[in-house]
Design an enzyme around this catalytic site. Structure first.
Site, PDB file in Angstrom:
ATOM      1  N   LYS A 101       1.632  -0.446  15.105  1.00  0.00           N
ATOM      2  CA  LYS A 101       3.055  -0.576  15.441  1.00  0.00           C
ATOM      3  C   LYS A 101       3.442  -1.807  16.259  1.00  0.00           C
ATOM      4  O   LYS A 101       4.626  -2.132  16.361  1.00  0.00           O
ATOM      5  CB  LYS A 101       3.516   0.680  16.224  1.00  0.00           C
ATOM      6  CG  LYS A 101       3.676   1.898  15.359  1.00  0.00           C
ATOM      7  CD  LYS A 101       4.904   1.804  14.483  1.00  0.00           C
ATOM      8  CE  LYS A 101       4.911   2.822  13.368  1.00  0.00           C
ATOM      9  NZ  LYS A 101       4.808   2.271  12.034  1.00  0.00           N
ATOM     10  N   TYR A 155       4.436   6.245  10.191  1.00  0.00           N
ATOM     11  CA  TYR A 155       3.581   5.089   9.853  1.00  0.00           C
ATOM     12  C   TYR A 155       4.357   4.089   8.997  1.00  0.00           C
ATOM     13  O   TYR A 155       4.329   2.880   9.274  1.00  0.00           O
ATOM     14  CB  TYR A 155       2.321   5.566   9.125  1.00  0.00           C
ATOM     15  CG  TYR A 155       1.227   4.515   9.057  1.00  0.00           C
ATOM     16  CD1 TYR A 155       0.091   4.613   9.855  1.00  0.00           C
ATOM     17  CD2 TYR A 155       1.323   3.431   8.187  1.00  0.00           C
ATOM     18  CE1 TYR A 155      -0.917   3.655   9.797  1.00  0.00           C
ATOM     19  CE2 TYR A 155       0.321   2.469   8.124  1.00  0.00           C
ATOM     20  CZ  TYR A 155      -0.795   2.592   8.924  1.00  0.00           C
ATOM     21  OH  TYR A 155      -1.780   1.634   8.862  1.00  0.00           O
ATOM     22  N   TYR A 192      -8.829   5.491   7.929  1.00  0.00           N
ATOM     23  CA  TYR A 192      -8.904   5.864   9.343  1.00  0.00           C
ATOM     24  C   TYR A 192      -9.916   7.008   9.433  1.00  0.00           C
ATOM     25  O   TYR A 192      -9.681   8.075   8.859  1.00  0.00           O
ATOM     26  CB  TYR A 192      -7.550   6.351   9.861  1.00  0.00           C
ATOM     27  CG  TYR A 192      -6.522   5.244  10.037  1.00  0.00           C
ATOM     28  CD1 TYR A 192      -5.789   4.753   8.960  1.00  0.00           C
ATOM     29  CD2 TYR A 192      -6.277   4.701  11.300  1.00  0.00           C
ATOM     30  CE1 TYR A 192      -4.846   3.746   9.139  1.00  0.00           C
ATOM     31  CE2 TYR A 192      -5.334   3.696  11.485  1.00  0.00           C
ATOM     32  CZ  TYR A 192      -4.627   3.227  10.398  1.00  0.00           C
ATOM     33  OH  TYR A 192      -3.696   2.226  10.563  1.00  0.00           O
ATOM     34  N   PRO A 227      -3.444   0.002  19.044  1.00  0.00           N
ATOM     35  CA  PRO A 227      -3.231  -0.422  17.650  1.00  0.00           C
ATOM     36  C   PRO A 227      -3.400   0.665  16.598  1.00  0.00           C
ATOM     37  O   PRO A 227      -3.162   0.409  15.415  1.00  0.00           O
ATOM     38  CB  PRO A 227      -4.276  -1.530  17.460  1.00  0.00           C
ATOM     39  CG  PRO A 227      -5.319  -1.278  18.480  1.00  0.00           C
ATOM     40  CD  PRO A 227      -4.641  -0.624  19.638  1.00  0.00           C
ATOM     41  N   HIS A 247       0.850  -1.193   0.000  1.00  0.00           N
ATOM     42  CA  HIS A 247       0.000   0.000   0.000  1.00  0.00           C
ATOM     43  C   HIS A 247       0.886   1.243   0.000  1.00  0.00           C
ATOM     44  O   HIS A 247       1.836   1.340   0.759  1.00  0.00           O
ATOM     45  CB  HIS A 247      -0.910   0.009   1.243  1.00  0.00           C
ATOM     46  CG  HIS A 247      -2.096  -0.901   1.102  1.00  0.00           C
ATOM     47  ND1 HIS A 247      -3.212  -0.793   1.890  1.00  0.00           N
ATOM     48  CD2 HIS A 247      -2.338  -1.926   0.241  1.00  0.00           C
ATOM     49  CE1 HIS A 247      -4.102  -1.710   1.536  1.00  0.00           C
ATOM     50  NE2 HIS A 247      -3.593  -2.415   0.541  1.00  0.00           N
TER      51      HIS A 247
HETATM   52  P1  RFL Z   1       2.759 -12.283  21.467  1.00  0.00           P
HETATM   53  O1  RFL Z   1       2.308 -12.410  20.074  1.00  0.00           O
HETATM   54  O2  RFL Z   1       1.765 -12.023  22.524  1.00  0.00           O
HETATM   55  O3  RFL Z   1       3.531 -13.646  21.799  1.00  0.00           O
HETATM   56  C1  RFL Z   1       3.932 -13.972  23.110  1.00  0.00           C
HETATM   57  C2  RFL Z   1       3.887 -15.472  23.250  1.00  0.00           C
HETATM   58  O4  RFL Z   1       4.340 -15.839  24.560  1.00  0.00           O
HETATM   59  C3  RFL Z   1       3.526 -16.885  25.029  1.00  0.00           C
HETATM   60  N1  RFL Z   1       3.612 -16.960  26.482  1.00  0.00           N
HETATM   61  C4  RFL Z   1       4.375 -17.872  27.147  1.00  0.00           C
HETATM   62  N2  RFL Z   1       5.198 -18.845  26.722  1.00  0.00           N
HETATM   63  C5  RFL Z   1       5.808 -19.616  27.677  1.00  0.00           C
HETATM   64  N3  RFL Z   1       5.624 -19.433  29.002  1.00  0.00           N
HETATM   65  C6  RFL Z   1       4.801 -18.463  29.467  1.00  0.00           C
HETATM   66  N4  RFL Z   1       4.595 -18.310  30.781  1.00  0.00           N
HETATM   67  C7  RFL Z   1       4.140 -17.628  28.521  1.00  0.00           C
HETATM   68  N5  RFL Z   1       3.264 -16.591  28.631  1.00  0.00           N
HETATM   69  C8  RFL Z   1       2.967 -16.196  27.390  1.00  0.00           C
HETATM   70  C9  RFL Z   1       2.149 -16.515  24.509  1.00  0.00           C
HETATM   71  O5  RFL Z   1       1.268 -17.638  24.493  1.00  0.00           O
HETATM   72  C10 RFL Z   1       2.465 -15.995  23.126  1.00  0.00           C
HETATM   73  O6  RFL Z   1       2.408 -17.013  22.138  1.00  0.00           O
HETATM   74  O7  RFL Z   1       3.900 -11.184  21.615  1.00  0.00           O
HETATM   75  P2  RFL Z   1       5.076 -10.741  20.586  1.00  0.00           P
HETATM   76  O8  RFL Z   1       5.735 -11.956  19.992  1.00  0.00           O
HETATM   77  O9  RFL Z   1       5.880  -9.752  21.312  1.00  0.00           O
HETATM   78  O10 RFL Z   1       4.325 -10.065  19.371  1.00  0.00           O
HETATM   79  C11 RFL Z   1       3.679  -8.842  19.557  1.00  0.00           C
HETATM   80  C12 RFL Z   1       2.413  -8.776  18.719  1.00  0.00           C
HETATM   81  O11 RFL Z   1       1.697  -9.986  18.824  1.00  0.00           O
HETATM   82  C13 RFL Z   1       1.550  -7.615  19.173  1.00  0.00           C
HETATM   83  O12 RFL Z   1       2.336  -6.442  19.383  1.00  0.00           O
HETATM   84  C14 RFL Z   1       0.467  -7.220  18.189  1.00  0.00           C
HETATM   85  O13 RFL Z   1      -0.281  -8.306  17.734  1.00  0.00           O
HETATM   86  C15 RFL Z   1      -0.427  -6.211  18.900  1.00  0.00           C
HETATM   87  N6  RFL Z   1      -1.747  -6.193  18.342  1.00  0.00           N
HETATM   88  C16 RFL Z   1      -1.922  -5.502  17.209  1.00  0.00           C
HETATM   89  N7  RFL Z   1      -0.875  -4.822  16.683  1.00  0.00           N
HETATM   90  C17 RFL Z   1      -1.017  -4.154  15.540  1.00  0.00           C
HETATM   91  O14 RFL Z   1      -0.026  -3.581  15.058  1.00  0.00           O
HETATM   92  N8  RFL Z   1      -2.268  -4.122  14.906  1.00  0.00           N
HETATM   93  C18 RFL Z   1      -3.344  -4.818  15.404  1.00  0.00           C
HETATM   94  O15 RFL Z   1      -4.422  -4.820  14.821  1.00  0.00           O
HETATM   95  C19 RFL Z   1      -3.204  -5.532  16.588  1.00  0.00           C
HETATM   96  N9  RFL Z   1      -4.252  -6.226  17.117  1.00  0.00           N
HETATM   97  C20 RFL Z   1      -2.829  -6.881  18.935  1.00  0.00           C
HETATM   98  C21 RFL Z   1      -4.073  -6.911  18.285  1.00  0.00           C
HETATM   99  C22 RFL Z   1      -2.686  -7.560  20.160  1.00  0.00           C
HETATM  100  C23 RFL Z   1      -3.745  -8.242  20.750  1.00  0.00           C
HETATM  101  N10 RFL Z   1      -3.514  -8.845  22.048  1.00  0.00           N
HETATM  102  C24 RFL Z   1      -2.179  -8.937  22.606  1.00  0.00           C
HETATM  103  C25 RFL Z   1      -4.481  -9.261  22.950  1.00  0.00           C
HETATM  104  C26 RFL Z   1      -5.130  -7.614  18.833  1.00  0.00           C
HETATM  105  C27 RFL Z   1      -4.989  -8.285  20.060  1.00  0.00           C
HETATM  106  C28 RFL Z   1      -6.178  -9.039  20.565  1.00  0.00           C
HETATM  107  C1  PHB Z   2      -5.479  -4.453  11.074  1.00  0.00           C
HETATM  108  O1  PHB Z   2      -5.523  -4.708   9.857  1.00  0.00           O
HETATM  109  O2  PHB Z   2      -5.808  -5.298  11.918  1.00  0.00           O
HETATM  110  C2  PHB Z   2      -5.031  -3.118  11.519  1.00  0.00           C
HETATM  111  C3  PHB Z   2      -4.522  -2.233  10.596  1.00  0.00           C
HETATM  112  C4  PHB Z   2      -4.122  -0.968  11.016  1.00  0.00           C
HETATM  113  C5  PHB Z   2      -4.214  -0.625  12.343  1.00  0.00           C
HETATM  114  C6  PHB Z   2      -4.706  -1.520  13.263  1.00  0.00           C
HETATM  115  C7  PHB Z   2      -5.131  -2.778  12.856  1.00  0.00           C
HETATM  116  O3  PHB Z   2      -3.828   0.615  12.737  1.00  0.00           O
END
Ligand code: RFL
Ligand code: PHB
Length: 388
Positions: free
Chosen positions: A295, A381, A198, A291, A72
């Site tokens: 980032k 971004y 957005y 979110p 994009h």
């Molecule tokens: P993760 O992906 O949470 O992975 C951490 C892993 O550690 C495991 N764990 C353990 N393992 C062993 N022993 C323990 N005691 C443990 N406790 C936990 C967990 O099961 C898991 O598999 O962290 P990581 O790798 O740092 O990655 C970060 C990203 O996942 C996170 O920053 C993003 O996904 C945040 N986030 C979003 N970011 C965006 O940029 N756009 C989004 O739309 C977006 N949606 C989200 C999200 C995070 C969410 N969370 C954390 C609830 C939506 C949700 C629902």
């Molecule tokens: C998503 O595609 O899940 C998404 C994209 C942009 C954002 C947050 C979530 O700022």
């Protein structure tokens, strides 16, 4: 068991770190509480910034990303009666890719070669401040295990035990909660837009994102504590249509079958330092961003790119300058992204305060009409270069 790097967590941070270390000839063992299928199916982030795409590509993880992800040029910013496109490529020379975290996770699992111990319980960190750090855990057969390592990487997200293994006097916590959450849906319908929208709206923020040419991802600002089951599919699409400007300048939002509906709270969190003795924190274990700036995943990737390089220098080249600078270097990017995510969040979410609404609209007009304003948003971004 003994390894060079004990990695806690098989999310994107943990698996990518282990993959990068393996490419440098460094052994690691990853332990994870969940099953491989559960980790791979969690619906989370969708946008990869420029440097994250480059890093994954150079690490041999770019084939599907380039074949199935979508580049994009920018995003749309809108408010009632107005929609403006910001072209990041024109403004900064950098673009982003739409490629879901679930896909990144699948690519990591497919490429990963070292041991990953899934479905562990009772992960505990021991002696992290000595030169004999180790983990204990119980494997899925109920057997107590001990894993000795040269260093431990805490990649266990926001609920893992690593961040609390840094004792009180050494750690500082910075935190902000927001008075709203997001209701997120995944829908089997072609996106109604070519690039993300957005939208500021007096009734609340809305975002139109996507996963593929046939799957859309959309979000609505909702009050904290909202039960997703109380939002019917019809009500969700109606509210999205209103806030995203259905009918404005002939634009229409096409609804479709909703396959997932969930509520996520908004939070900013940073724990410093990101190193304590032989424990290194990376990804959500050290920081959480709301979110709105897309980032979270990108920061996790940037952390482990830096950490893998620094550990390689320490363990293979026996130089400690990079590892000694890890926390400070990583935190510079963390704070930049923390500010950007806070700024996007506060600019776009509605409150009851009319003064704030006018400031938000003024800010939106500025970033969409001034090259300086637009470039600032675009630079953050699309993402800054990695410090490696
Ligand atoms: P993760 O992906 O949470 O992975 C951490 C892993 O550690 C495991 N764990 C353990 N393992 C062993 N022993 C323990 N005691 C443990 N406790 C936990 C967990 O099961 C898991 O598999 O962290 P990581 O790798 O740092 O990655 C970060 C990203 O996942 C996170 O920053 C993003 O996904 C945040 N986030 C979003 N970011 C965006 O940029 N756009 C989004 O739309 C977006 N949606 C989200 C999200 C995070 C969410 N969370 C954390 C609830 C939506 C949700 C629902
Ligand atoms: C998503 O595609 O899940 C998404 C994209 C942009 C954002 C947050 C979530 O700022």
């Amino acid at each position: 068991m003994r390894t060079e790097v004990a990695v806690i967590g098989a999310g994107p941070a943990g698996l990518l770190l282990s993959h990068l270390l393996a490419r440098a000839g460094i052994d690691s063992v990853v332990v994870e509480t969940r099953s491989q299928e559960y980790v791979a199916s969690r619906i989370r982030a969708g946008i990869l910034e420029h440097a994250a795409v480059d890093l994954l590509t150079s690490a041999g993880l770019g084939d599907r990303l380039h074949a199935e992800g979508h580049e994009h040029r920018g995003v749309y910013l809108q408010w009632p009666e107005e929609r403006h496109h910001l072209d990041f490529l024109d403004l900064t020379g950098r673009s982003v890719h739409v490629y879901g975290q679930t896909e990144v996770q699948k690519d990591l699992v497919a490429a990963h070669q070292g041991p990953v111990v899934y479905e562990v319980t009772d992960t505990r960190l021991h002696d992290v401040h000595t030169d004999q750090p180790h983990l204990t855990f119980v494997d899925r057969d109920g057997v107590h295990q001990r894993l000795d390592a040269t260093v431990i990487a805490g990649c266990d997200g926001s609920f893992g035990p690593s961040r609390a293994a840094v004792p009180e006097p050494a750690r500082r916590v910075f935190e902000r909660t927001y008075p709203y959450s997001w209701l997120g849906i995944l829908a089997d319908v072609a996106p109604s837009t070519d690039e993300l929208i957005y939208a500021w709206h007096p009734d609340g923020f809305a975002l139109h994102s996507m996963r593929s040419p046939t799957v859309s991802r959309l979000y609505l600002q909702v009050p904290n504590g909202t039960d997703p089951a109380r939002w019917s599919d019809q009500q969700t699409w109606d509210e999205l249509a209103k806030r995203l400007g259905h009918g404005q300048d002939g634009w229409t939002l096409t609804p479709g079958p909703i396959t997932d509906k969930s509520v996520l709270p908004m939070r900013s969190f940073v724990q410093t330092p990101m190193r304590y003795g032989n424990l290194f924190l990376a990804g959500d274990a050290a920081h959480i961003v709301p979110p709105t700036g897309a980032k979270g995943l990108n920061l996790a990737i940037a952390d482990v790119a830096l950490l893998a390089r620094a550990l390689t220098a320490q363990l293979r080249e026996h130089t400690t300058a990079l590892i000694d600078a890890y926390s400070e270097t990583a935190l510079r990017r963390v704070w930049r992204c923390t500010h950007f995510s806070w700024w996007m969040t506060t600019m776009l979410h509605a409150s009851d305060d009319p003064f704030e609404a006018e400031l938000q609209l003024s800010q939106l007009r500025w970033v969409t009409s001034s090259t300086a304003g637009a470039t600032g948003l675009a630079e953050n971004y699309a993402g800054l270069p990695l410090a490696v």
